[in-house]
Design a protein around this motif. Sequence first.
Motif, mmCIF file in Angstrom:
data_model
loop_
_atom_site.group_PDB
_atom_site.id
_atom_site.type_symbol
_atom_site.label_atom_id
_atom_site.label_comp_id
_atom_site.label_asym_id
_atom_site.label_seq_id
_atom_site.Cartn_x
_atom_site.Cartn_y
_atom_site.Cartn_z
ATOM 1 N N THR A 1 8.702 -8.084 -3.284
ATOM 2 C CA THR A 1 8.896 -7.130 -4.840
ATOM 3 C C THR A 1 8.288 -6.025 -4.125
ATOM 4 O OG1 THR A 1 7.791 -9.332 -6.102
ATOM 5 C CG2 THR A 1 7.621 -7.386 -6.958
ATOM 6 N N SER A 2 8.025 -6.040 -3.320
ATOM 7 C CA SER A 2 7.483 -4.578 -2.822
ATOM 8 C C SER A 2 8.100 -3.448 -2.450
ATOM 9 C CB SER A 2 6.244 -4.240 -1.918
ATOM 10 O OG SER A 2 5.224 -5.186 -2.713
ATOM 11 N N LEU A 3 9.302 -4.441 -2.241
ATOM 12 C CA LEU A 3 10.307 -3.998 -1.291
ATOM 13 C C LEU A 3 11.635 -2.775 -2.536
ATOM 14 C CD1 LEU A 3 11.620 -6.417 2.078
ATOM 15 C CD2 LEU A 3 10.753 -3.653 1.927
ATOM 16 N N LEU A 4 11.759 -3.766 -3.127
ATOM 17 C CA LEU A 4 12.517 -3.805 -4.819
ATOM 18 C C LEU A 4 11.926 -2.200 -5.671
ATOM 19 C CD1 LEU A 4 12.610 -7.506 -6.041
ATOM 20 C CD2 LEU A 4 14.904 -5.016 -5.626
ATOM 21 N N LYS A 5 10.443 -2.302 -5.320
ATOM 22 C CA LYS A 5 9.416 -1.382 -6.165
ATOM 23 C C LYS A 5 9.590 -0.283 -5.087
ATOM 24 C CE LYS A 5 6.280 -3.908 -8.528
ATOM 25 N NZ LYS A 5 4.819 -4.327 -8.537
ATOM 26 N N ALA A 6 10.094 -0.509 -3.539
ATOM 27 C CA ALA A 6 9.754 0.932 -2.634
ATOM 28 C C ALA A 6 11.844 1.819 -3.044
ATOM 29 C CB ALA A 6 9.927 0.926 -1.472
ATOM 30 N N CYS A 7 12.594 0.688 -2.893
ATOM 31 C CA CYS A 7 13.840 0.912 -3.857
ATOM 32 C C CYS A 7 13.860 1.580 -5.093
ATOM 33 C CB CYS A 7 14.934 0.084 -3.511
ATOM 34 S SG CYS A 7 15.062 -1.167 -1.715
ATOM 35 N N GLY B 1 0.957 -1.218 -0.092
ATOM 36 C CA GLY B 1 0.496 0.155 -0.306
ATOM 37 C C GLY B 1 1.217 1.205 0.389
ATOM 38 N N TYR B 2 2.089 0.720 1.094
ATOM 39 C CA TYR B 2 2.524 2.250 0.673
ATOM 40 C C TYR B 2 3.534 2.638 -0.649
ATOM 41 C CZ TYR B 2 2.461 3.636 5.866
ATOM 42 O OH TYR B 2 2.086 3.796 6.992
ATOM 43 N N VAL B 3 3.668 1.411 -1.447
ATOM 44 C CA VAL B 3 4.338 1.458 -2.602
ATOM 45 C C VAL B 3 3.328 1.957 -3.346
ATOM 46 C CG1 VAL B 3 5.498 0.295 -4.796
ATOM 47 C CG2 VAL B 3 6.608 -0.559 -2.133
ATOM 48 N N HIS B 4 2.160 1.758 -3.414
ATOM 49 C CA HIS B 4 1.243 2.045 -4.595
ATOM 50 C C HIS B 4 0.827 3.639 -4.570
ATOM 51 C CE1 HIS B 4 -2.043 1.928 -7.067
ATOM 52 N NE2 HIS B 4 -2.767 2.279 -5.716
ATOM 53 N N SER B 5 1.580 3.840 -3.123
ATOM 54 C CA SER B 5 0.669 5.530 -2.821
ATOM 55 C C SER B 5 2.549 6.027 -2.665
ATOM 56 C CB SER B 5 0.350 6.115 -1.281
ATOM 57 O OG SER B 5 -1.172 4.932 -0.930
ATOM 58 N N GLY B 6 2.938 5.773 -3.415
ATOM 59 C CA GLY B 6 3.996 6.809 -3.404
ATOM 60 C C GLY B 6 5.202 6.951 -2.796
ATOM 61 N N TYR B 7 4.838 6.341 -1.122
ATOM 62 C CA TYR B 7 5.615 6.062 -0.046
ATOM 63 C C TYR B 7 6.939 5.204 0.635
ATOM 64 C CZ TYR B 7 1.824 9.663 1.857
ATOM 65 O OH TYR B 7 0.933 11.197 1.565
ATOM 66 N N GLY B 8 7.949 4.769 -0.818
ATOM 67 C CA GLY B 8 8.902 3.960 -0.790
ATOM 68 C C GLY B 8 9.494 3.627 0.644
ATOM 69 N N GLY B 9 9.730 5.205 0.925
ATOM 70 C CA GLY B 9 10.986 5.795 2.821
ATOM 71 C C GLY B 9 9.713 4.469 3.158
ATOM 72 N N ARG B 10 8.342 4.599 3.662
ATOM 73 C CA ARG B 10 7.327 3.965 4.996
ATOM 74 C C ARG B 10 7.436 2.722 4.547
ATOM 75 N NH1 ARG B 10 2.264 7.816 5.181
ATOM 76 N NH2 ARG B 10 3.062 9.826 5.297
ATOM 77 N N ALA B 11 7.626 2.570 3.384
ATOM 78 C CA ALA B 11 7.352 0.812 3.037
ATOM 79 C C ALA B 11 8.884 0.046 3.903
ATOM 80 C CB ALA B 11 7.678 1.085 1.856
ATOM 81 N N LEU B 12 9.598 0.799 3.584
ATOM 82 C CA LEU B 12 10.814 0.389 3.820
ATOM 83 C C LEU B 12 10.961 0.328 5.646
ATOM 84 C CD1 LEU B 12 13.254 1.729 1.564
ATOM 85 C CD2 LEU B 12 12.616 -0.823 1.393
ATOM 86 N N ASP B 13 10.872 1.433 6.060
ATOM 87 C CA ASP B 13 10.545 1.453 7.415
ATOM 88 C C ASP B 13 9.563 0.431 8.384
ATOM 89 O OD1 ASP B 13 12.382 3.513 7.249
ATOM 90 O OD2 ASP B 13 10.855 4.609 7.381
ATOM 91 N N THR B 14 8.298 0.573 7.677
ATOM 92 C CA THR B 14 7.756 -0.873 8.126
ATOM 93 C C THR B 14 7.924 -2.563 7.965
ATOM 94 O OG1 THR B 14 5.973 0.724 7.109
ATOM 95 C CG2 THR B 14 5.593 -2.057 7.861
ATOM 96 N N PHE B 15 9.003 -2.762 7.344
ATOM 97 C CA PHE B 15 9.477 -4.044 6.495
ATOM 98 C C PHE B 15 10.955 -3.850 8.312
ATOM 99 C CE2 PHE B 15 13.272 -5.602 5.238
ATOM 100 C CZ PHE B 15 12.893 -7.027 4.785
#
Length: 635
Positions: free
Chosen positions: A160-166, A133-147
């Motif tokens: 896959t989501s983490l790679l997209k976030a990066c 959801g974070y990646v889809h919304s353009g919040y790559g940094g938040r996605a990595l923090d959540t991980f």
Amino acid sequence: MYSKCREPVTAHKVFDKMPERNVVSWTALMSGHVLNGELNGSLSLFSKMVRHGVSPNEFTLSTNLKACGLLNALEKGLQIHGFCLKMGFETMVEVGNSLVDMYSKCGGINEAERVFGSMVDTSLITWNAMIAGYVHSGYGGRALDTFRMMRERPDKFTLTSLLKACSSIGMIHGGKQIHGFLIRSGFPCSSSATITGSIVDLYVKCGDLFGARKAFDQIKEKTMISWSSLILGYAQEGDFVEAMSLFRQLRELTSRVDSFVLSGIIGVFADFALLRQGQQMQALAVKLPSGLETSVSNSVVDMYLKCGLVDEAEKFFDEMQSRDVISWTVMITGYGKHGLGKKAVSVFKQMLRYNIEPDDVCYLAVLSACSHSGLIKEGEELFSNLLETPGIKPRVEHYACVVDLLGRAGRLKEGKHLIDSMPVKPNVGIWQTLLSGCRLHGDIELGKEVSEILLRIDGNNPANYVMVSNLYGQAGYWQEHGKAREVGKTRGLKKEAGMSWVEIEREVYFFRSGEDSHPLTPRIQEALREVERRMREELGYVYGLKQEMHDIDDESKEENLRAHSEKLAIGLALASGGLNQEAKTIRVFKNLRVCVDCHEFIKGLSKIMKIKFVVRDAVRFHSFENGCCSCGDYW
């Protein structure tokens, strides 16, 4: 069974003949509809089931929340969320996962966060839904923090989501760490199309084409995702020779080139305004089954519009067998960039008559068209309609269009009031829009206030220091102008260089402002000086010295203005074909907005030389003919 074997009609016949049905029967049929892409059918069944007095279970709710997410149907999703609360299902993991997923896909990332934070029990699927959801919304940094907070072992969906976030934040180092983890852990990358595609895409998005090619070459069974990522990567970097070489290799391996590759390559040619190459791809597309898909046709319309050929775009649009909301949005956007605001509004109304519902992007396109053409009344009416449209939440970009309209009309205080009172948080772009209006109308007092806000929230963006210095420089406040530039320099910030390009005899030539490396530079300067002389004699042309924002003597300012990239591109076109090119059209493309001096220069040039000039800058098209511009000096 019939649903999962993609026989929904047969599944429905069996369901209709059942003498008794329970919640499992209804849910099985709904799941079949979702599986087969009939999302509205699932929601209709849900309503029918409730009317029949059958209470939904957690799987019924999860299935229909998934349908809402895929349809971007936030209102219906909210209603189902209400069901969950009434029946006490919200605390169940399956339902919570589906709520997080639905809100993320419908643009409600804050609501998704609230549901995620309130869940007592979570699973790997929960974490995957929030990260995606974070990646889809353009919040790559938040996605990595959540991980980093996650305790479960990641699976292919997480990675896959983490790679997209990066990729989205240009974090090549983090992406390489994930790539290394995949190799060390013995993860079967080659068996996962999404993983391999995301790895190639990571290196492409981070500008490492060497790494992308290396990763691509190591894939044993290459998928269309990995092929398309690398082809588009080369094309976006301007290496069209390698891009087309890879495309030919793909064509030799399979005739089933998908629509994503075709529309993507045509889209890149459109961005670079390479008409001939785009038409070649169009000719190929009509020979392929995937070339008939609406997404490819949309890219062709976009290509013609971005190359300045409005008539051809209109003709192709009218001949399209099917159109979706994106098709109409592309046409509206194109009209807006060509300064044809009234046509854009007319097409928007025509779309409504065809019962096609506009989305938030379509509204943004038509509001932007109004701002480019100064259609204040139409823009305000459309914005009012947007506010009253259920299911669409106005974004800050919509408000920015209205601020732009008000700013261009000199109604700067109204623009400021709108920003202060709007229900969404102001972003950098909307303050930049208001600051542009202050510069246009010389409102130093409000401009100073806006500048302070802008530099406080985005002090590391060189464009902001340029805008602030230009506000003061154009008004002759050289001390404040110099101070703004100096602060930007001490922070080590550099603004994006102006770049223009022109195609001459099937070859594209690029120029950066101030560049003198072209072998024909002496002839380019000679051609420019000659037309300047004629313009002075015939039109009384003088340089717009106020546009050269340096406190230097006028002669130096003239030299700087003559070295602007669009003038160099035009100079090459004139030097290559001689100064007698009546009835011809010269097309120039620029990465930044054209300045006032260059605008006046090209207007005068079109009059004395009887040549039509078409200039596409970062914002819109300018068609210069007989001393006039299609923008009406409003840009």
